[in-house]
Design a protein around this motif. Sequence first.
Motif, PDB file in Angstrom:
ATOM      1  N   ASP A 109       0.967  -1.034   0.094  1.00  0.00           N
ATOM      2  CA  ASP A 109      -0.042  -0.065   0.024  1.00  0.00           C
ATOM      3  C   ASP A 109       0.880   1.224  -0.030  1.00  0.00           C
ATOM      4  O   ASP A 109       1.501   1.479   1.031  1.00  0.00           O
ATOM      5  CB  ASP A 109      -0.862  -0.019   1.234  1.00  0.00           C
ATOM      6  CG  ASP A 109      -1.927   1.061   1.301  1.00  0.00           C
ATOM      7  OD1 ASP A 109      -1.498   2.294   0.814  1.00  0.00           O
ATOM      8  OD2 ASP A 109      -2.876   1.040   1.893  1.00  0.00           O
ATOM      9  N   ASN A 110       0.933   1.923  -1.132  1.00  0.00           N
ATOM     10  CA  ASN A 110       2.084   3.010  -1.307  1.00  0.00           C
ATOM     11  C   ASN A 110       1.524   4.176  -0.416  1.00  0.00           C
ATOM     12  O   ASN A 110       2.771   4.842   0.074  1.00  0.00           O
ATOM     13  CB  ASN A 110       2.092   3.626  -2.801  1.00  0.00           C
ATOM     14  CG  ASN A 110       2.778   2.394  -3.505  1.00  0.00           C
ATOM     15  OD1 ASN A 110       3.927   2.166  -3.306  1.00  0.00           O
ATOM     16  ND2 ASN A 110       2.092   2.164  -4.789  1.00  0.00           N
ATOM     17  N   ALA A 111       0.435   4.542  -0.199  1.00  0.00           N
ATOM     18  CA  ALA A 111       0.187   5.476   0.743  1.00  0.00           C
ATOM     19  C   ALA A 111       0.540   5.218   2.216  1.00  0.00           C
ATOM     20  O   ALA A 111       1.099   6.062   2.885  1.00  0.00           O
ATOM     21  CB  ALA A 111      -1.117   6.146   0.600  1.00  0.00           C
ATOM     22  N   ALA A 112       0.383   3.836   2.559  1.00  0.00           N
ATOM     23  CA  ALA A 112       0.836   3.525   4.013  1.00  0.00           C
ATOM     24  C   ALA A 112       2.122   3.671   4.206  1.00  0.00           C
ATOM     25  O   ALA A 112       2.603   3.950   5.016  1.00  0.00           O
ATOM     26  CB  ALA A 112       0.172   2.052   4.308  1.00  0.00           C
ATOM     27  N   LEU A 113       2.876   3.179   3.155  1.00  0.00           N
ATOM     28  CA  LEU A 113       4.492   3.194   2.992  1.00  0.00           C
ATOM     29  C   LEU A 113       5.149   4.541   2.992  1.00  0.00           C
ATOM     30  O   LEU A 113       5.734   4.858   3.999  1.00  0.00           O
ATOM     31  CB  LEU A 113       5.018   2.420   1.790  1.00  0.00           C
ATOM     32  CG  LEU A 113       6.474   2.220   1.754  1.00  0.00           C
ATOM     33  CD1 LEU A 113       7.005   0.742   1.418  1.00  0.00           C
ATOM     34  CD2 LEU A 113       7.271   3.321   1.144  1.00  0.00           C
ATOM     35  N   GLN A 121       3.147   7.161   4.595  1.00  0.00           N
ATOM     36  CA  GLN A 121       3.031   7.877   5.796  1.00  0.00           C
ATOM     37  C   GLN A 121       4.000   7.198   6.834  1.00  0.00           C
ATOM     38  O   GLN A 121       4.552   7.975   7.720  1.00  0.00           O
ATOM     39  CB  GLN A 121       1.551   7.345   6.297  1.00  0.00           C
ATOM     40  CG  GLN A 121       0.615   7.925   5.388  1.00  0.00           C
ATOM     41  CD  GLN A 121      -0.850   7.381   5.585  1.00  0.00           C
ATOM     42  OE1 GLN A 121      -0.999   6.152   6.212  1.00  0.00           O
ATOM     43  NE2 GLN A 121      -1.773   8.126   5.017  1.00  0.00           N
ATOM     44  N   ALA A 122       4.362   5.782   6.597  1.00  0.00           N
ATOM     45  CA  ALA A 122       5.437   5.141   7.675  1.00  0.00           C
ATOM     46  C   ALA A 122       6.918   5.955   7.497  1.00  0.00           C
ATOM     47  O   ALA A 122       7.582   6.110   8.370  1.00  0.00           O
ATOM     48  CB  ALA A 122       5.591   3.626   7.342  1.00  0.00           C
ATOM     49  N   GLN A 141       6.582   9.214   9.220  1.00  0.00           N
ATOM     50  CA  GLN A 141       6.673   9.059  10.650  1.00  0.00           C
ATOM     51  C   GLN A 141       8.031   8.681  11.157  1.00  0.00           C
ATOM     52  O   GLN A 141       8.437   9.225  12.264  1.00  0.00           O
ATOM     53  CB  GLN A 141       5.676   8.163  10.924  1.00  0.00           C
ATOM     54  CG  GLN A 141       5.470   7.726  12.506  1.00  0.00           C
ATOM     55  CD  GLN A 141       4.955   9.175  13.116  1.00  0.00           C
ATOM     56  OE1 GLN A 141       3.864   9.535  12.440  1.00  0.00           O
ATOM     57  NE2 GLN A 141       5.342   9.558  14.351  1.00  0.00           N
ATOM     58  N   ARG A 145       3.677   7.771  -2.456  1.00  0.00           N
ATOM     59  CA  ARG A 145       4.621   7.526  -1.464  1.00  0.00           C
ATOM     60  C   ARG A 145       5.014   8.921  -0.718  1.00  0.00           C
ATOM     61  O   ARG A 145       4.855   9.223   0.239  1.00  0.00           O
ATOM     62  CB  ARG A 145       5.862   6.717  -1.516  1.00  0.00           C
ATOM     63  CG  ARG A 145       5.268   5.115  -1.869  1.00  0.00           C
ATOM     64  CD  ARG A 145       6.495   4.350  -2.209  1.00  0.00           C
ATOM     65  NE  ARG A 145       6.196   2.910  -2.602  1.00  0.00           N
ATOM     66  CZ  ARG A 145       6.903   1.928  -2.871  1.00  0.00           C
ATOM     67  NH1 ARG A 145       8.388   2.265  -2.942  1.00  0.00           N
ATOM     68  NH2 ARG A 145       6.758   0.680  -3.407  1.00  0.00           N
ATOM     69  N   ALA A 194       2.181  11.303   0.367  1.00  0.00           N
ATOM     70  CA  ALA A 194       1.859  10.724   1.952  1.00  0.00           C
ATOM     71  C   ALA A 194       2.774  11.108   3.056  1.00  0.00           C
ATOM     72  O   ALA A 194       2.471  11.582   4.053  1.00  0.00           O
ATOM     73  CB  ALA A 194       1.661   9.080   1.928  1.00  0.00           C
TER      74      ALA A 194
END
Length: 313
Positions: A137-141, A143-144, A147, A174, A177
Amino acid sequence: MKRKILLQLVLPLLGLILLFSLLAFAPGRSQREPALLEMSVILREVDSSHISIARQGMEQAAADLNVELRFLTPSSDNHAQEQLQLLTREVEAGASAIILIPADRELLSPAAADAGKASLVTLETEMENAQRHIGVDNAALGQALGQAALNGVPREGAVLLIDSAPGDNGIRERLEAAAAVLTAEGREVRICCRTDSLSADLQSALAQAAADAVVAFEPSALETAVELAWSSETFPLLYGAGSTPLIAAGLEQNAVTAILAQNEFTAGYLAVQSAAGLARHQSPDHLEPMPFTLLRQETMYLPENQKLLFPVT
């Protein structure tokens, strides 16, 4: 007497013919030994060493599934127009299965809709009109990664994000995000856009304005940043996505603060497996986005993390 001799010769022969027929048309034989399937793999970058681990996975799947792979590269990195030409050519030539790493899905998606009988699977970037996508999940990556950079950059500090693959693709997802996470937490976000030489672009961006951290969103960009970090005593904290041997060395030598890694071997294997299954009209299994893991120097040699950095075929 002659009849007895004749029967002794003919009956065993008939038995062999019957046995051969049973073996040749036994149920499930075609599934165990499927016909050879030719598959085209259209890459995003000229130098495919950055996907060497994924390629190992593809080649292992090809050996297991009786697939012949043909790797195609554009003349320059992220050349979406040339990818379009390659995709169109393969479809017109009657390709049964295609794996694509899209440089710009907005440009390529209409051609995917015209792919006809060709089974199209994408890596790295999910794309409309492709039958299947293998990747995180590119958006989740993103965001991580944002962070992770927050933990090393003070409030109002500056973070330089590397835009190494211009166009509508998973790398841009990515980046956007990560930028949203950093901006929301009061960090200054700057963008280093790739032109001809990413190394020169990155050096120029850091010379113009200092940054507390640099974030790369795909392996080739992270490798470039690692090499610059090795040659500089004042390089910012470095974060990124990817798990090539060079990146692992950078993490081990503390040139890289943290990376997000997925199992690239598995991604390559699943891409070939999915494309072959679709081309052979097999019912595809539902695939969730691939997991990714945050790795730092102190955790890179944990047993569960070693397979992400040092896969064994």
